[in-house]
Design an enzyme around this catalytic site. Sequence first.
Site, PDB file in Angstrom:
ATOM      1  N   ASP A 203       1.944   4.036   2.831  1.00 49.64           N
ATOM      2  CA  ASP A 203       0.890   4.902   2.260  1.00 49.64           C
ATOM      3  C   ASP A 203       1.487   6.061   1.446  1.00 49.64           C
ATOM      4  O   ASP A 203       1.546   5.973   0.224  1.00 49.64           O
ATOM      5  CB  ASP A 203      -0.042   5.406   3.369  1.00 49.64           C
ATOM      6  CG  ASP A 203      -1.454   5.683   2.886  1.00 49.64           C
ATOM      7  OD1 ASP A 203      -1.750   5.436   1.713  1.00 49.64           O
ATOM      8  OD2 ASP A 203      -2.290   6.138   3.703  1.00 49.64           O
ATOM      9  N   ASP A 204       1.875   7.142   2.136  1.00 51.22           N
ATOM     10  CA  ASP A 204       2.463   8.316   1.466  1.00 51.22           C
ATOM     11  C   ASP A 204       3.696   8.744   2.257  1.00 51.22           C
ATOM     12  O   ASP A 204       3.654   9.728   3.015  1.00 51.22           O
ATOM     13  CB  ASP A 204       1.425   9.452   1.430  1.00 51.22           C
ATOM     14  CG  ASP A 204       0.177   9.062   0.662  1.00 51.22           C
ATOM     15  OD1 ASP A 204       0.209   9.078  -0.579  1.00 51.22           O
ATOM     16  OD2 ASP A 204      -0.825   8.702   1.318  1.00 51.22           O
TER      17      ASP A 204
ATOM     18  N   HIS B 272      -9.555   1.217  -0.833  1.00 52.65           N
ATOM     19  CA  HIS B 272      -9.447   1.856   0.478  1.00 52.65           C
ATOM     20  C   HIS B 272     -10.841   1.805   1.103  1.00 52.65           C
ATOM     21  O   HIS B 272     -11.824   2.192   0.446  1.00 52.65           O
ATOM     22  CB  HIS B 272      -9.040   3.314   0.343  1.00 52.65           C
ATOM     23  CG  HIS B 272      -7.591   3.541   0.029  1.00 52.65           C
ATOM     24  ND1 HIS B 272      -6.953   2.937  -1.015  1.00 52.65           N
ATOM     25  CD2 HIS B 272      -6.655   4.324   0.635  1.00 52.65           C
ATOM     26  CE1 HIS B 272      -5.685   3.342  -1.039  1.00 52.65           C
ATOM     27  NE2 HIS B 272      -5.471   4.182  -0.051  1.00 52.65           N
TER      28      HIS B 272
ATOM     29  N   HIS C 261       0.850  -1.202   0.000  1.00 56.47           N
ATOM     30  CA  HIS C 261       0.000   0.000   0.000  1.00 56.47           C
ATOM     31  C   HIS C 261       0.882   1.248   0.000  1.00 56.47           C
ATOM     32  O   HIS C 261       1.346   1.691   1.045  1.00 56.47           O
ATOM     33  CB  HIS C 261      -0.923  -0.043   1.230  1.00 56.47           C
ATOM     34  CG  HIS C 261      -1.897   1.097   1.322  1.00 56.47           C
ATOM     35  ND1 HIS C 261      -2.984   1.062   2.170  1.00 56.47           N
ATOM     36  CD2 HIS C 261      -1.956   2.302   0.697  1.00 56.47           C
ATOM     37  CE1 HIS C 261      -3.665   2.191   2.062  1.00 56.47           C
ATOM     38  NE2 HIS C 261      -3.048   2.978   1.186  1.00 56.47           N
TER      39      HIS C 261
ATOM     40  N   HIS D 157       1.189   5.036  -2.369  1.00 59.42           N
ATOM     41  CA  HIS D 157       0.796   5.908  -3.485  1.00 59.42           C
ATOM     42  C   HIS D 157       2.079   6.517  -4.015  1.00 59.42           C
ATOM     43  O   HIS D 157       2.749   7.247  -3.276  1.00 59.42           O
ATOM     44  CB  HIS D 157      -0.173   6.984  -3.015  1.00 59.42           C
ATOM     45  CG  HIS D 157      -1.404   6.402  -2.371  1.00 59.42           C
ATOM     46  ND1 HIS D 157      -2.560   6.170  -3.070  1.00 59.42           N
ATOM     47  CD2 HIS D 157      -1.622   5.945  -1.110  1.00 59.42           C
ATOM     48  CE1 HIS D 157      -3.454   5.618  -2.263  1.00 59.42           C
ATOM     49  NE2 HIS D 157      -2.905   5.467  -1.058  1.00 59.42           N
TER      50      HIS D 157
ATOM     51  N   GLU E 180     -11.019   3.710   6.507  1.00 55.24           N
ATOM     52  CA  GLU E 180      -9.952   4.589   6.997  1.00 55.24           C
ATOM     53  C   GLU E 180     -10.664   5.710   7.746  1.00 55.24           C
ATOM     54  O   GLU E 180     -10.642   5.752   8.968  1.00 55.24           O
ATOM     55  CB  GLU E 180      -9.121   5.131   5.814  1.00 55.24           C
ATOM     56  CG  GLU E 180      -8.000   6.092   6.219  1.00 55.24           C
ATOM     57  CD  GLU E 180      -7.313   6.778   5.024  1.00 55.24           C
ATOM     58  OE1 GLU E 180      -7.889   6.792   3.918  1.00 55.24           O
ATOM     59  OE2 GLU E 180      -6.200   7.317   5.211  1.00 55.24           O
TER      60      GLU E 180
HETATM   61  N1  HPA Z   1      -6.338   7.670   1.683  1.00 53.85           N
HETATM   62  C1  HPA Z   1      -7.090   7.932   0.616  1.00 53.85           C
HETATM   63  N2  HPA Z   1      -6.589   8.393  -0.517  1.00 53.85           N
HETATM   64  C2  HPA Z   1      -5.273   8.573  -0.603  1.00 53.85           C
HETATM   65  C3  HPA Z   1      -4.444   8.310   0.467  1.00 53.85           C
HETATM   66  C4  HPA Z   1      -5.000   7.819   1.676  1.00 53.85           C
HETATM   67  O1  HPA Z   1      -4.339   7.563   2.700  1.00 53.85           O
HETATM   68  N3  HPA Z   1      -3.185   8.602   0.051  1.00 53.85           N
HETATM   69  C5  HPA Z   1      -3.269   9.003  -1.236  1.00 53.85           C
HETATM   70  N4  HPA Z   1      -4.534   9.004  -1.640  1.00 53.85           N
HETATM   71 ZN    ZN Z   2      -3.622   4.867   0.728  1.00 54.13          ZN
END
Ligand code: HPA
Ligand code: ZN
Length: 331
Positions: free
Chosen positions: A275-276, A194, A14, A16, A197
């Site tokens: 994630d990022d 997703h 996971h 991006h 969250e």
């Molecule tokens: N959640 C949803 N969209 C996203 C995320 C995330 O953590 N990171 C990049 N796009």
């Molecule tokens: Zn994500």
Amino acid sequence: MHDFLKRLPKAELHLHIEGSLEPELMFALAERNGVSLPYASVEEVRSAYDFTDLQSFLDLYFQGMSVLRTAEDFHDLAMDYFRRASDEGVVHVEMHVDPQAHLARGVELPVVMEGLSLARRRAQRELGMSTALIMAFLRDRPAEEAIAVMESAAPYWEMLDAVGLDSAERGNPPAKFVEVFERARQLGIARVAHAGEEGPPAYIREALDLLDVSRIDHGVRCLEDPDLVARLRDEGVVLTVCPLSNVRLRVVERMTDHPLPQLLDAGLRLTLNSDDPAYFGGGMLANFTACHEAFGWSKEIFIQLAETAIDAAFISEARRLELHRQLAACH
Ligand code: HPA
Ligand code: ZN
């Protein structure tokens, strides 16, 4: 423990790729492309990363990627991340990419795909790293747009390991994307989404029931629904959890409040992911280390998480076997 966590062969499921854009590269690409940024320095960018929720992050995430214009930019972005990840002991990376975010800025799909493909081949050749590509749809944009992107991606269907669903979750349930996910299913392309969250547990159910996903990205809010937890456990659904992301986007207040221990106690199949990483304070190693510090987990737990990631990865059975061997050799 740090050495062990670094050595552990980690598969990241996971990520991006646009969220791996470090401020240093952001500035370099802005200069190369003559794009102006609303920041004077790298430090100023980093201090702007003080998020209150998912949307406050997404605003800066979409702004940051404005520097990505050419195939070379996408190549540099991905290679920059693959090198850093490889240095942290990551052996496999599955990256989400957001084509709609680039199309909206006049950057066409072939530009994105060509740059990422070049980087993927290089990662394999130079780092011995395998990679997978997940084409994500922005759930806060119309379903029709996702369908149009899916169809225009026909030359790249073969390259896609999965389609995904990301961006602003609340108010944008999985049900909105039934048609495009059904199209992916018909084409034999795997599906992830997703869910849970910021959105409710009902969205996790929808992703399973209506989108037929094989993994849930995040999914941490499943704990609010015990029947759902039982189902996830019984069906062996893998959650790709992103602990530092959840802290930075205030899904939880502190690492020590993170529900990972409860999820694990519930018998769920979990993986740790970044994630990022450029926005949330670190990559895979930082996420693993944060879990060790917050929960005092033993090596066995980290091995179990690393094993689940290998089992759930979109890779050939030969590569899976190879990664399981690497894992067995590291402890
Ligand atoms: N959640 C949803 N969209 C996203 C995320 C995330 O953590 N990171 C990049 N796009
Ligand atoms: Zn994500």
